[in-house]
Design a protein around this motif. Structure first.
Motif, PDB file in Angstrom:
ATOM      1  N   LYS A  68       0.826  -1.213   0.000  1.00 27.32           N
ATOM      2  CA  LYS A  68       0.000   0.000   0.000  1.00 27.32           C
ATOM      3  C   LYS A  68       0.857   1.259   0.000  1.00 27.32           C
ATOM      4  CE  LYS A  68      -3.897   2.192   2.361  1.00 27.32           C
ATOM      5  NZ  LYS A  68      -4.890   2.055   3.456  1.00 27.32           N
ATOM      6  N   SER A  69       1.841   1.318   0.883  1.00 24.90           N
ATOM      7  CA  SER A  69       2.688   2.515   0.938  1.00 24.90           C
ATOM      8  C   SER A  69       3.547   2.640  -0.311  1.00 24.90           C
ATOM      9  CB  SER A  69       3.579   2.467   2.190  1.00 24.90           C
ATOM     10  OG  SER A  69       4.394   1.309   2.190  1.00 24.90           O
ATOM     11  N   ALA A  70       4.009   1.502  -0.865  1.00 30.73           N
ATOM     12  CA  ALA A  70       4.822   1.552  -2.086  1.00 30.73           C
ATOM     13  C   ALA A  70       4.001   2.044  -3.264  1.00 30.73           C
ATOM     14  CB  ALA A  70       5.398   0.168  -2.384  1.00 30.73           C
ATOM     15  N   ALA A  71       2.764   1.580  -3.378  1.00 30.34           N
ATOM     16  CA  ALA A  71       1.902   2.030  -4.472  1.00 30.34           C
ATOM     17  C   ALA A  71       1.588   3.509  -4.342  1.00 30.34           C
ATOM     18  CB  ALA A  71       0.613   1.210  -4.488  1.00 30.34           C
ATOM     19  N   ARG A  72       1.345   3.955  -3.126  1.00 25.72           N
ATOM     20  CA  ARG A  72       1.051   5.375  -2.918  1.00 25.72           C
ATOM     21  C   ARG A  72       2.254   6.238  -3.296  1.00 25.72           C
ATOM     22  NH1 ARG A  72      -1.350   6.479   2.803  1.00 25.72           N
ATOM     23  NH2 ARG A  72      -3.035   5.293   1.798  1.00 25.72           N
ATOM     24  N   GLU A  73       3.444   5.802  -2.927  1.00 23.11           N
ATOM     25  CA  GLU A  73       4.652   6.567  -3.256  1.00 23.11           C
ATOM     26  C   GLU A  73       4.878   6.615  -4.765  1.00 23.11           C
ATOM     27  OE1 GLU A  73       9.497   6.230  -2.582  1.00 23.11           O
ATOM     28  OE2 GLU A  73       8.128   5.171  -1.243  1.00 23.11           O
ATOM     29  N   ALA A  74       4.540   5.524  -5.465  1.00 23.91           N
ATOM     30  CA  ALA A  74       4.754   5.450  -6.917  1.00 23.91           C
ATOM     31  C   ALA A  74       3.635   6.114  -7.702  1.00 23.91           C
ATOM     32  CB  ALA A  74       4.886   3.988  -7.348  1.00 23.91           C
ATOM     33  N   GLY A  75       2.559   6.545  -7.035  1.00 24.75           N
ATOM     34  CA  GLY A  75       1.430   7.121  -7.750  1.00 24.75           C
ATOM     35  C   GLY A  75       0.612   6.078  -8.485  1.00 24.75           C
ATOM     36  N   GLY A  76       0.643   4.827  -7.992  1.00 19.33           N
ATOM     37  CA  GLY A  76      -0.063   3.735  -8.645  1.00 19.33           C
ATOM     38  C   GLY A  76      -1.419   3.463  -8.035  1.00 19.33           C
ATOM     39  N   VAL A  77      -2.200   2.642  -8.724  1.00 16.93           N
ATOM     40  CA  VAL A  77      -3.531   2.252  -8.261  1.00 16.93           C
ATOM     41  C   VAL A  77      -3.387   1.059  -7.319  1.00 16.93           C
ATOM     42  CG1 VAL A  77      -5.873   1.690  -8.969  1.00 16.93           C
ATOM     43  CG2 VAL A  77      -4.385   2.966 -10.522  1.00 16.93           C
TER      44      VAL A  77
END
Length: 409
Positions: free
Chosen positions: A325-334
């Protein structure tokens, strides 16, 4: 007596004529003053830069086609008292802007204008086109749901890989399915493992409600055939990605497993192999992978790669150490995360209890996601529960409807 027979009004004196000349002069003077006022206002507006240099946007009939706007606000060389000038490029429909049109829009902008970066994390240029659109308008028509969009495909040695289109559209946008209703308590159910058993795959595709999301295993058989049948039936699709679990290689999801070491180093050969096995899916879900999802450098690199390709990442919720979750948020991903695993055992009563747990979680939070495998007992239990849940106000929706999409904010 003569006065009794005299016609009424004949003894009245003559009325004095009106004097018109004196009353017409004020009206004429008022008209001249109004004309001078309007003329002076026009002269002032034409001589002021803030009014003279503004380009007025023409309105375009937008629906259902999205629009792209290229605009820049360059500062003037010497700021006039009336305010800075504004220049703007014309509106252009997305999907029809050529490279030449984009270059012309950039060339028309001032080099000192602010930089608009799209997508997040990518290099941009001043005056770069910024998309303004309704995500729902980007979805494939139902009649085309089984056909991959050529603009969303990257040709590689591993096959046809999903990628963002040049106009910014993502596989997540185009291949998602619109929910039947956004009202009520919403639940998404993802059934995975399709393609491994032909009988089980057929049962899931044909017996489950179209609102159920189907996830295919890249090691499965006849994936193209089942993809087409599932899309024609109205299902949204995911691809399951074999990822390194704890205890690998003694514990293994199979060939072409993406390891934490490879992901952290940006070696995505196994990822590309999996992605190239299927088309028309909105994103990927982990298959096993507790070792990789708990490794920060590996998960950050994977999330960035999936965001670059415009794909959703669904975490199945089996690892409490997952950093997805945190990695996706940092990458701007869904991102989407499962709340309940529905079929840890193949017991109809236990699966039903898990489905009830999913319903309670959805009522508490407004929405919830459950995951299951394409076992006959799981498919039958989910189908039976769905027929009853709707009467209780539960709306089953595709998983994309419950995903956290930073580009939709």
């Amino acid at each position: 007596m003569d006065t009794l027979y005299r016609p009424l009004g004949l003894d009245l004196g003559r009325r004095k004529p009106r004097r018109r000349g004196r009353s017409a002069i004020p009206a004429l003077a008022g008209t001249l003053c109004f004309a001078l006022l309007v003329g002076g206002s026009l002269a002032v507006s034409l001589t002021q830069p803030r009014f003279r240099d503004v380009d007025v946007f023409a309105t375009h009939p937008a629906p259902p086609e999205p629009l792209a706007v290229a605009a820049a606000n360059p500062p003037p060389a010497s700021p006039p008292a009336a305010g800075p000038a504004v220049t703007a490029a014309p509106l252009q429909p997305l999907g029809r802007t050529s490279a030449g049109a984009d270059d012309a829009a950039v060339a028309a902008a001032d080099p000192d204008a602010p930089t608009i970066v799209y997508p997040p994390g990518a290099e941009g240029g001043y005056g770069k086109a910024l998309s303004m659109r309704d995500p729902g308008s980007l979805r494939q028509a139902a009649s085309e749901a089984a056909e991959p969009d050529a603009a969303l495909l990257e040709h590689g040695a591993e096959g046809l890989l999903p990628i963002r289109a040049a106009d910014g559209r993502r596989p997540f946008d185009v291949y998602s399915i619109a929910p039947a209703s956004d009202l009520g308590t919403r639940v998404a159910i993802v059934v995975g493992g399709l393609g491994i058993s032909q009988t089980g795959t057929m049962k899931a595709v044909r017996e489950l409600d179209p609102a159920v999301t189907l996830a295919f295993a890249p090691a499965g058989n006849s994936l193209e055939r089942w993809m087409r049948e599932a899309r024609h039936a109205g299902h949204e699709l995911l691809l399951q990605l074999p990822m390194e679990p704890v205890g690998y290689p003694n514990v293994s999801p199979g060939e072409h497993t993406l390891t934490a070491g490879d992901a952290a180093a940006g070696r995505f050969d196994d990822l590309r192999w999996a992605l190239g096995r299927l088309t028309n899916y909105v994103g990927v879900a982990n298959y096993m992978g507790a070792r990789l999802t708990g490794d920060e450098p590996a998960m950050r690199a994977l999330a960035a790669e999936l965001s670059r390709r415009g794909l959703l990442y669904l975490d199945d919720g089996t690892s409490a150490r997952s950093l997805a979750k945190s990695a996706a948020r940092e990458a701007g991903g869904v991102y989407a995360g499962a709340d309940v695993v529905l079929d840890t055992t193949q017991d109809p009563a236990e699966i039903r209890k898990r489905l009830d747990t999913l319903e309670r979680a959805a009522r508490a939070k407004g929405q919830a996601i459950g995951v299951a495998s394409a076992f006959d007992m799981s498919v039958a239990a989910i189908a039976a529960w769905m027929s009853e849940a709707e009467a209780r106000g539960i709306k089953v929706v595709p998983v994309s409807a419950l995903a956290d999409d930073p580009e939709a904010q």
